[in-house]
Scaffold this active site. Structure first.
Site, PDB file in Angstrom:
ATOM      1  N   SER A 167      41.269  47.726  42.864  1.00 41.86           N
ATOM      2  CA  SER A 167      42.521  47.857  43.603  1.00 41.86           C
ATOM      3  C   SER A 167      42.299  48.089  45.094  1.00 41.86           C
ATOM      4  CB  SER A 167      43.365  48.971  42.970  1.00 41.86           C
ATOM      5  OG  SER A 167      44.657  49.011  43.499  1.00 41.86           O
ATOM      6  N   ASP A 215      47.515  45.315  48.974  1.00 43.42           N
ATOM      7  CA  ASP A 215      46.191  45.900  48.774  1.00 43.42           C
ATOM      8  C   ASP A 215      45.293  44.862  48.097  1.00 43.42           C
ATOM      9  OD1 ASP A 215      47.300  45.924  46.237  1.00 43.42           O
ATOM     10  OD2 ASP A 215      46.431  47.860  45.681  1.00 43.42           O
ATOM     11  N   ASP A 254      44.206  44.104  45.156  1.00 45.78           N
ATOM     12  CA  ASP A 254      44.583  43.348  43.953  1.00 45.78           C
ATOM     13  C   ASP A 254      46.066  43.003  43.913  1.00 45.78           C
ATOM     14  OD1 ASP A 254      45.507  45.934  43.402  1.00 45.78           O
ATOM     15  OD2 ASP A 254      45.119  45.747  41.259  1.00 45.78           O
ATOM     16  N   ASP A 263      48.908  44.675  43.834  1.00 46.68           N
ATOM     17  CA  ASP A 263      49.952  45.352  43.061  1.00 46.68           C
ATOM     18  C   ASP A 263      50.661  46.414  43.904  1.00 46.68           C
ATOM     19  OD1 ASP A 263      48.023  47.334  43.141  1.00 46.68           O
ATOM     20  OD2 ASP A 263      47.934  47.651  40.969  1.00 46.68           O
TER      21      ASP A 263
END
Length: 445
Positions: free
Chosen positions: A101, A240, A242, A244
């Site tokens: 992430s 960010d 990833d 999400d």
């Protein structure tokens, strides 16, 4: 029975340190394959972000899954919510995300989605944990899993994102800057906004395996702020690694956080008669969000910090909208997990319907001053249970008379007590926070 490997958001750590090693990932792939094969036919998708270790772990997982007899479909670099969506639409038994992430490149992790694009049921997680402690076996050659690649994965997800807004949507005349954090959204995010007519300037979309989240994206918005001003853009959007999480920047360069974006989406749904129930925030959501929603008659509840707790609360209440101030926003009316691109599109549609700029729309919510002080402790007795801490917390809460709140909580990752106070008056809030921090520090001795 407690979990040995799985945390609140999968398995995560520093690359090369157990369990983030190739050997463990091989065994994890095998254990997952065996667990899902017990449910019948087994096909599992694997997607990843752009960090360099993703190649290594993808290969290890692929080998373990094949050894267990599971077929594998590779997605390549894709946003985490895209993997949830594609797992669902391909009717796969599970999806695996290789990502840490918003963390630096030297970290990585594994997260699973069920065939419905949701968090794995506890019983499946426990089955995988049990299998990880058993000797690894290999199925007969004729039963080995096959591996293929989904070449049109990005195009499928782009169309899905666009389907979350009306087909007539046209953002022509909208000038935006998109910061992709050198991460998983570097291809799909600019395409989504451009195909809907916006004029897009792209930042941090040249991943090299090492630069993910490096002074860019939603954790470092300074470059985005500067570019919005330089381009005289209408707004900026920061993802960010990833994709999400999403934060935004208005035309003046001011950051608009997850609480404010959540308010803008909730108000739009209410005005269109589309809001189902209320809104779920977290213990860290700004008091200003709660007060602004109350003014609109929108119910608001707080979950523990972490998107899994927000999602669990939404499911238990049959509500559809929730999120965190970090920018992890969940729009259940469109998808099954936090999705930064879809959340950003809902904000843009709300602005378009109201004929407002982002700077104007955020004025509907006045953030309360919030002061956070970290107090280190060395273990032993829980300082939050100390009578002096309880008394001081209750006293400050009473003195703020409903126009402020106190939150004391221990960090889940460090030996820290986080002392948070928020209310109407910043000087008063800072004084209360310092006062409580001293009491907590005294209780830690």
């Amino acid at each position: 029975m407690g979990r040995k490997y799985f945390g609140t958001d999968g398995i995560r750590g520093r690359v090369g340190d157990f369990p983030i090693t190739p050997e463990f990932m091989l065994k994890l792939g095998w254990a997952a394959g065996m667990a899902f094969r017990k449910q019948g036919k087994c096909r599992i998708l694997i997607g990843k972000d752009t960090r360099i270790s993703g190649y290594m772990f993808e290969s290890a997982l692929e080998a373990g899954l094949s050894a267990a007899g599971a077929d594998v479909m590779l997605l390549g670099p894709m946003p985490t919510p895209a993997i949830a969506y594609l797992t669902r639409t391909f009717h796969a038994e599970a999806g695996i995300v290789i990502s840490a992430s918003h963390n630096p490149h030297h970290d990585n992790g594994i997260k699973f989605f069920s065939g419905q694009g949701t968090k794995l049921p506890d019983e499946i997680e426990m089955m995988i944990e049990e299998l990880l402690d058993q000797p690894m076996t290999v199925v007969d050659s004729e039963q080995l899993g096959k591996v293929s690649r989904i070449n049109d994965a990005a195009g499928r997800y782009i169309e899905f994102c666009k389907s979350s807004v009306p087909s007539s949507t046209d953002f022509a005349g909208l000038k935006i800057v998109v910061d992709c954090a050198h991460g998983a959204a570097y291809k799909v995010a600019p395409s989504v906004f451009r195909e809907l007519g916006a004029q897009v300037t792209v930042l941090s979309a040249q991943p090299n395996g090492l630069n993910i989240n490096d002074n860019c994206g939603s954790t470092h918005v300074e470059a985005l702020q500067a570019e919005v001003l330089a381009q005289q853009a209408d707004l900026g959007i920061a993802f960010d690694g990833d994709a999400d999480r999403v934060l935004m920047v208005d035309h003046s360069g001011a950051v608009v956080d997850g609480d404010e974006l959540l308010f803008i989406i909730a108000r739009d749904l209410l005005e269109r008669g589309k809001l189902q129930g209320g809104v779920v925030g977290t213990l860290m959501s700004n008091l200003g969000l709660e007060l602004a929603l109350a003014d609109l008659g929108i119910p608001f509840v707080r979950a523990k910090v972490g998107d899994r707790y927000v999602i669990a609360e939404l499911l238990s209440r049959n509500w559809q909208l929730g999120g965190e101030n970090s920018g992890h926003l969940v729009c259940f009316q469109h998808t099954t997990t936090g999705d930064a691109i879809i959340a950003a599109l809902q904000v843009l549609m709300a602005l378009k319907r109201r004929g407002q700029t982002l700077g104007e729309a955020r004025l509907g919510m006045q953030k309360c001053p919030q002061v956070l002080v970290n107090v280190r402790f060395a273990g032993g007795a829980d300082p939050l249970e100390h009578p002096s801490v309880r008394e001081a917390s209750a006293r400050v809460t009473e003195q703020m008379a409903g126009r402020g709140r106190v939150l004391l909580r221990k960090s889940g990752t460090e030996p820290l007590v986080r002392v948070m106070v928020e209310g109407d008056d910043e000087d008063q809030v800072r004084g209360y926070a310092d006062e409580l921090a001293k009491v907590v520090a005294g209780a830690c001795v």
